[in-house]
Motif scaffolding. Sequence first.
Motif, PDB file in Angstrom:
ATOM      1  N   VAL A 250       0.833  -1.194   0.000  1.00 19.50           N
ATOM      2  CA  VAL A 250       0.000   0.000   0.000  1.00 19.50           C
ATOM      3  C   VAL A 250       0.879   1.260   0.000  1.00 19.50           C
ATOM      4  O   VAL A 250       1.980   1.250   0.544  1.00 19.50           O
ATOM      5  CB  VAL A 250      -0.974  -0.017   1.197  1.00 19.50           C
ATOM      6  CG1 VAL A 250      -0.275   0.398   2.472  1.00 19.50           C
ATOM      7  CG2 VAL A 250      -2.190   0.847   0.938  1.00 19.50           C
TER       8      VAL A 250
ATOM      9  N   ASN B   1       6.264   2.310  -4.892  1.00 16.57           N
ATOM     10  CA  ASN B   1       5.270   3.065  -5.660  1.00 16.57           C
ATOM     11  C   ASN B   1       5.911   3.789  -6.847  1.00 16.57           C
ATOM     12  O   ASN B   1       5.382   3.763  -7.963  1.00 16.57           O
ATOM     13  CB  ASN B   1       4.557   4.063  -4.741  1.00 16.57           C
ATOM     14  CG  ASN B   1       3.561   4.896  -5.511  1.00 16.57           C
ATOM     15  OD1 ASN B   1       3.870   5.998  -5.943  1.00 16.57           O
ATOM     16  ND2 ASN B   1       2.374   4.353  -5.730  1.00 16.57           N
TER      17      ASN B   1
ATOM     18  N   TYR C 150       3.941  -4.739  -6.837  1.00 17.54           N
ATOM     19  CA  TYR C 150       2.758  -3.914  -7.108  1.00 17.54           C
ATOM     20  C   TYR C 150       2.521  -2.928  -5.974  1.00 17.54           C
ATOM     21  O   TYR C 150       2.684  -3.262  -4.812  1.00 17.54           O
ATOM     22  CB  TYR C 150       1.534  -4.813  -7.267  1.00 17.54           C
ATOM     23  CG  TYR C 150       1.495  -5.483  -8.608  1.00 17.54           C
ATOM     24  CD1 TYR C 150       0.594  -5.096  -9.581  1.00 17.54           C
ATOM     25  CD2 TYR C 150       2.398  -6.493  -8.918  1.00 17.54           C
ATOM     26  CE1 TYR C 150       0.579  -5.700 -10.820  1.00 17.54           C
ATOM     27  CE2 TYR C 150       2.408  -7.114 -10.156  1.00 17.54           C
ATOM     28  CZ  TYR C 150       1.486  -6.707 -11.098  1.00 17.54           C
ATOM     29  OH  TYR C 150       1.494  -7.302 -12.327  1.00 17.54           O
TER      30      TYR C 150
ATOM     31  N   VAL D 181      -0.338  -0.232  -4.335  1.00 22.80           N
ATOM     32  CA  VAL D 181      -1.756   0.109  -4.334  1.00 22.80           C
ATOM     33  C   VAL D 181      -1.928   1.480  -3.692  1.00 22.80           C
ATOM     34  O   VAL D 181      -1.483   1.694  -2.558  1.00 22.80           O
ATOM     35  CB  VAL D 181      -2.557  -0.930  -3.512  1.00 22.80           C
ATOM     36  CG1 VAL D 181      -4.025  -0.564  -3.471  1.00 22.80           C
ATOM     37  CG2 VAL D 181      -2.375  -2.316  -4.096  1.00 22.80           C
ATOM     38  N   ASP D 182      -2.542   2.383  -4.404  1.00 21.33           N
ATOM     39  CA  ASP D 182      -2.765   3.723  -3.865  1.00 21.33           C
ATOM     40  C   ASP D 182      -3.919   3.673  -2.853  1.00 21.33           C
ATOM     41  O   ASP D 182      -5.064   3.411  -3.218  1.00 21.33           O
ATOM     42  CB  ASP D 182      -3.088   4.688  -5.009  1.00 21.33           C
ATOM     43  CG  ASP D 182      -3.086   6.130  -4.533  1.00 21.33           C
ATOM     44  OD1 ASP D 182      -3.296   6.359  -3.329  1.00 21.33           O
ATOM     45  OD2 ASP D 182      -2.869   7.030  -5.367  1.00 21.33           O
ATOM     46  N   TYR D 183      -3.595   3.911  -1.609  1.00 14.17           N
ATOM     47  CA  TYR D 183      -4.591   3.781  -0.533  1.00 14.17           C
ATOM     48  C   TYR D 183      -5.770   4.732  -0.733  1.00 14.17           C
ATOM     49  O   TYR D 183      -6.916   4.360  -0.476  1.00 14.17           O
ATOM     50  CB  TYR D 183      -3.899   4.060   0.804  1.00 14.17           C
ATOM     51  CG  TYR D 183      -4.834   3.986   1.985  1.00 14.17           C
ATOM     52  CD1 TYR D 183      -5.312   2.755   2.426  1.00 14.17           C
ATOM     53  CD2 TYR D 183      -5.226   5.131   2.665  1.00 14.17           C
ATOM     54  CE1 TYR D 183      -6.177   2.678   3.506  1.00 14.17           C
ATOM     55  CE2 TYR D 183      -6.087   5.062   3.749  1.00 14.17           C
ATOM     56  CZ  TYR D 183      -6.554   3.824   4.158  1.00 14.17           C
ATOM     57  OH  TYR D 183      -7.418   3.759   5.230  1.00 14.17           O
ATOM     58  N   LYS D 184      -5.478   5.932  -1.200  1.00  9.28           N
ATOM     59  CA  LYS D 184      -6.556   6.933  -1.342  1.00  9.28           C
ATOM     60  C   LYS D 184      -7.567   6.508  -2.419  1.00  9.28           C
ATOM     61  O   LYS D 184      -8.733   6.851  -2.347  1.00  9.28           O
ATOM     62  CB  LYS D 184      -5.952   8.302  -1.702  1.00  9.28           C
ATOM     63  CG  LYS D 184      -5.029   8.848  -0.608  1.00  9.28           C
ATOM     64  CD  LYS D 184      -5.739   9.854   0.281  1.00  9.28           C
ATOM     65  CE  LYS D 184      -5.128   9.961   1.666  1.00  9.28           C
ATOM     66  NZ  LYS D 184      -3.813  10.535   1.770  1.00  9.28           N
ATOM     67  N   LYS D 185      -7.106   5.767  -3.410  1.00  7.16           N
ATOM     68  CA  LYS D 185      -8.005   5.362  -4.500  1.00  7.16           C
ATOM     69  C   LYS D 185      -8.644   4.002  -4.260  1.00  7.16           C
ATOM     70  O   LYS D 185      -9.805   3.782  -4.584  1.00  7.16           O
ATOM     71  CB  LYS D 185      -7.222   5.312  -5.829  1.00  7.16           C
ATOM     72  CG  LYS D 185      -6.864   6.677  -6.375  1.00  7.16           C
ATOM     73  CD  LYS D 185      -6.125   6.517  -7.701  1.00  7.16           C
ATOM     74  CE  LYS D 185      -5.573   7.855  -8.167  1.00  7.16           C
ATOM     75  NZ  LYS D 185      -4.496   7.685  -9.128  1.00  7.16           N
ATOM     76  N   ARG D 186      -7.862   3.074  -3.720  1.00 10.19           N
ATOM     77  CA  ARG D 186      -8.363   1.692  -3.660  1.00 10.19           C
ATOM     78  C   ARG D 186      -8.463   1.116  -2.255  1.00 10.19           C
ATOM     79  O   ARG D 186      -8.786  -0.056  -2.080  1.00 10.19           O
ATOM     80  CB  ARG D 186      -7.470   0.797  -4.510  1.00 10.19           C
ATOM     81  CG  ARG D 186      -7.525   1.176  -6.001  1.00 10.19           C
ATOM     82  CD  ARG D 186      -6.652   0.286  -6.839  1.00 10.19           C
ATOM     83  NE  ARG D 186      -7.062  -1.125  -6.754  1.00 10.19           N
ATOM     84  CZ  ARG D 186      -6.291  -2.131  -7.146  1.00 10.19           C
ATOM     85  NH1 ARG D 186      -5.109  -1.902  -7.635  1.00 10.19           N
ATOM     86  NH2 ARG D 186      -6.723  -3.377  -7.037  1.00 10.19           N
ATOM     87  N   GLY D 187      -8.189   1.945  -1.248  1.00 10.01           N
ATOM     88  CA  GLY D 187      -8.257   1.442   0.121  1.00 10.01           C
ATOM     89  C   GLY D 187      -7.093   0.513   0.417  1.00 10.01           C
ATOM     90  O   GLY D 187      -6.145   0.418  -0.365  1.00 10.01           O
TER      91      GLY D 187
ATOM     92  N   ARG E   9      -4.990  -2.710   0.562  1.00  7.14           N
ATOM     93  CA  ARG E   9      -4.803  -4.001  -0.110  1.00  7.14           C
ATOM     94  C   ARG E   9      -3.380  -4.480   0.162  1.00  7.14           C
ATOM     95  O   ARG E   9      -2.506  -3.687   0.437  1.00  7.14           O
ATOM     96  CB  ARG E   9      -4.942  -3.872  -1.629  1.00  7.14           C
ATOM     97  CG  ARG E   9      -6.253  -3.358  -2.149  1.00  7.14           C
ATOM     98  CD  ARG E   9      -7.223  -4.500  -2.391  1.00  7.14           C
ATOM     99  NE  ARG E   9      -8.555  -3.977  -2.689  1.00  7.14           N
ATOM    100  CZ  ARG E   9      -8.997  -3.750  -3.908  1.00  7.14           C
ATOM    101  NH1 ARG E   9      -8.221  -3.991  -4.931  1.00  7.14           N
ATOM    102  NH2 ARG E   9     -10.209  -3.289  -4.109  1.00  7.14           N
TER     103      ARG E   9
END
Lengths: 180, 382
Positions: free
Chosen positions: A177, B346, B358, B360-366, B368
């Motif tokens: 994340v 990132n 990979y 994961v953008d927290y602001k967009k996808r919560g 993961r």
Amino acid sequence: MSYFQRIKSFVRGFFTLLLALVLFIFPEKGIYIVAAILTLMLFVYGFRQMVFYFSMARHMVGGKSTLYRGIIALDIALFLSSSVAFSDYIVMFYLIFFYGFSGFIDVLRAFEAKNNGASLLSSKLITGVLSVLFAIALFVTGIIIGDKEVVVFGYCLMLVYSAVVRIVTTFRKTAIVYIQ
Amino acid sequence: MNADFHYYATYCAAILAGYSHSESLDISYSDRFVDSCTRTFLDIIGGEPAAATTQLNLELMDARTDIPGLQDITRIWASFHFLPKDLQAEPGNRCSKRYKNKFRLICGTNGELLKSTVTLAKGKSLQAVGIAMHALSDTWAHTYFAGTPSLVINNPYNRFFEIMPDGSERKITFRHSASQPDDLEKSIYTSSLYSGSENSIMNLGHGRAGHLPDYSFIRYKYLPAWGNYEETVKDNPSDYKHAFCQMIYAMKYLRSEQGEFELKRYDFDAIAEIEDEIDRIITTRQLDSSGDWKALGEKLSGQKIEPFDIEKYQAEYINASKENKDNTFLGRFIIASLAQKSMVTNKIYTSGNKLAGYSVDYKKRGFRGIKAYRKLVKEDKK
């Protein structure tokens, strides 16, 4: 991992398990199947080395050695595929080396962890010692006594381990994340 | 770089940047601890294995080199020891995407990722400052090598020449016996074994060039694997001096209220009075400069510098309650380490390169992915 990589990993794991099962059920023919697999693997290795040369290693200083390695591997694979008489011994030595070396590394890992403050008695030490013992057992039964079926079972174990790792990997969470 | 620079030299730089003795000790401890925070160590203290900032030799031998395994190795080494210089770099010749992705992870100085690393530490803990200083100084030492296993990038041609102070050249010999110390008199150095496999851990970072990049005194020339047969000269004394002065500038920036961290800025003024002493330490042919840096640090602060002790904060972390672990020294280090890994992963991922995994953008996808990184969410909410 991408979805495609996960599916590929699962399918490879599944077929490896299936192969292990077939070998386990028909051990008497197994040594030839194993020899065929190893020869095929060498073919694939040689071919991949050549692909690796043309896609990457040709940019590398001294990269031509990769091309030569690929050609030599293909050559050896061709030789092996035509000499079934030696194949069982090659399989045996391959397995003995595999178990012996990986066991040795596990034991070293356990001692390294101990030097860094962990307990010596760990899963690494146990798997390491077991692997080394198994390599010795394979040597005695396979090379000295000449029982080929034991070697096939040894190979089955290796396949099952590899298959399980692949399947577990499929379900591993790997993303990270990022918070802006 | 070795422990001498990561601990004692960082202490000196922190003092020159205006930090107090105890703050400087915390920063230098964190900088040095980046080379000790392995999964084995984190297992012992019950910390998050995902926060590992380095790997022991046998951890590497044991590491799987399947896709997740390689991504894990790359995250550790590219984030803390081999910050990529340019994630959009183009190799000279036409090449495959696979080659390009590896090429773009080559470490170098003054890249955008360095700016992101230092900026990330702004307003954060002293542990975050220490981690940023480790990454910064390693960009100078580890230039031209990538923090991912790669034969085609990290396996230089086996002809190295040491450039001696009088300008003469001496051939460098490599051996593969890890138990023997490097022989400076005969220019015999230990390096990792040759492996023809692209993703072998033998081809990680500068393993194939031994500890040459880690010695401040050495100048050498060689042919990097990716260098198209062009000779490259590595001038460590100059690089180490730049690293030291860039650390001072970076830490002054981190202490200040405002401003922007600028690349290619070095605080040479701060060392004007001790420049000769620094030059002497950096150019002295020795395996370990700890004694000299320590003496300089103690002269600068007038305080005693205790030696690095890996167990110093262990009990504090182990004995802390679950809620208080993040407030301990090691707890703050773990959070800073996860933040650095998350940021570097990132940047690499959004450049179109998946070698570090990979993101994961927290602001967009919560939330993961790997659970350990929940700490960052918790920290963000604070």
